[in-house]
Scaffold this motif. Structure first.
Motif: not given
Length: 448
Positions: A326-333, A363-370
């Protein structure tokens, strides 16, 4: 580069919302959808009911775009099926966007015009180049000032294997493995499962939906056997927040699944991580990494999540979290190793901006595997990005988002940790035991 359009990849809920916001803010937009119609991925689970009400799955800009057409929003307190979401909202929205939406148009690559990912010069002055393959086999290149990737993850389900790779023998057994919840309202599909031994793998909302669906099948078709294979320990937290869930339908889903287990419709094998799928004549055996076996299996329903397809973004520069993709800055959230409460801080263009100028994953893609994405999250993402592209930098950064809490605390990732205890930092995270078969006795009239 204002002479070029913004290209949106995907005509699902988030992609069409992006187009609505971009249209509203005066940006020219082209939506490219590889399917034959709006919400083509949603249409593949048209039999499943959403646990978010209509009031939370209609984007505000889309509603404003549809209002002059005489479109009437469905009752906000009711819940749509996938089919109803498409027919009552996504299809009319795509129709109103008109020629901006192009179906049977698959994006097969994105690059910077005249440059591969190695070249620095011109990355902020040349447009993005979107390579498209149409349904008739023809190809096209569209130049874009920005690309909003709302292609989702539906096309990339995770394998059954516990290592993130297909288990040994999984590919060879693929004809007997379903990676999405089967539509048992279809008599032909229902007959494929009735009277069989079915293993459901996974513990997310899709798996809970499958448990309910197959328990109903087992109640009406003698001989149907169900096994639920889960990596984590089966505690109440596996079933979600129940009555504490701020999304009532999501809480009810967990309660119904728990009742199906308590009523004895399933044998539960906890702490099971699939290592191998062995074909034995007309049946399968699942072998866990600790040697546990599930024998005599006719069909497997593997509901182990999804992952983003990044292959066609190989020539643009991405900064993704190494764990979630996921985008690095979003992943921590959103990292499920840290929390599972569904609470996500407000985020938009700042968290989603990539090193490649003008490229956004949403969207869902921005969440990666979350696994915790909700539609309203994506709607706020694309509102922020549309404002940024329209030059409203202040509006883009005034991001507001309040998500309904699941009522479950603790990090979902810890459920896989054999050393985690029930009183861990989250306060309610159960630890898995070694692989264990739990036979739950059924009351009169129910089946084991």
């Amino acid at each position: 580069m204002t002479e070029y359009p913004v290209v949106v990849v995907g005509a699902g809920p988030i992609g069409l919302a992006a187009a609505a916001h971009l249209t509203e803010t005066g940006s020219e937009v082209v939506v490219l959808e590889r399917g034959a119609g709006a919400g083509s991925s949603v249409a593949e689970w048209n039999h499943v009911r959403l646990f978010s009400p209509w009031s939370e799955v209609v984007d505000p800009a889309a509603a404003r775009l549809l209002a002059p057409t005489g479109w009437t929003a469905p009752d906000g307190d009711t819940y749509a099926t996938g089919r109803e979401w498409v027919e009552s909202y996504l299809a009319p929205l795509a129709a109103e966007l008109g020629d901006a939406v192009r179906f049977d148009s698959e994006v097969v690559g994105v690059a910077r015009r005249g440059r591969d990912r190695v070249v620095d010069a011109g990355r902020d002055t040349e447009p993005l180049s979107v390579h498209v393959r149409h349904g008739d086999g023809s190809e096209e290149r569209i130049l874009a000032r920005a690309v909003v990737d709302a292609s989702g993850t539906w096309g990339s389900p995770n394998p059954l294997g516990s290592e993130g790779l297909p288990a040994i023998g999984e590919r060879g057994a693929s004809r007997r493995i379903d990676y999405r919840v089967p539509d048992l309202t279809d008599d032909a599909i229902r007959s494929e499962f009735a009277g069989k031994h079915i293993v459901i793998a996974g513990s997310g909302h899709s798996a809970l939906t499958a448990i309910i669906t197959f328990a109903e099948l087992a109640a009406t078709h003698p001989g149907t056997r169900l096994t639920w294979a889960v990596r984590r320990g089966v505690t109440d937290s596996v079933f979600g927040g129940g009555e504490s869930d701020e999304l009532a339908a999501r809480g009810a889903l967990g309660l119904r699944a728990k009742k199906a287990v308590d009523d004895g419709y399933l044998n539960v094998v906890s702490g099971f991580r699939t290592e191998e799928v062995v074909a034995n004549s007309d049946q399968l055996t699942l072998v866990g990494d600790a040697g546990a076996r599930i024998d005599g299996v006719d069909r497997i329903v593997a509901l182990t999540g999804f992952r983003p397809d990044l292959s066609w973004l190989s020539e643009v520069r991405l900064d993704l979290d190494p764990t979630l993709q996921a985008p690095k800055f979003l992943a921590a959230l959103i990292d499920p190793n840290m929390h599972s409460c569904g609470t996500v801080y407000p985020h938009g263009v700042e968290e989603l901006t990539q090193p490649e100028p003008g490229l956004y994953l949403v969207g869902m893609k921005s969440y990666g595997r979350a696994p915790t994405f909700l539609a309203m999250t994506g709607y706020e993402q694309v509102r922020s990005i549309a404002a940024e592209l329209a030059g409203d930098h202040d509006g883009a950064r005034k991001v507001e988002l309040t998500l309904p809490d699941t009522g479950v605390c603790g990090g979902a990732g810890l459920f896989d940790d054999p050393n985690a205890d029930a009183g861990g930092s989250g306060g309610c995270c159960g630890a898995p035991a070694a692989p264990e078969l739990i036979s739950l006795s059924a009351p009169s009239g129910s089946r084991d």
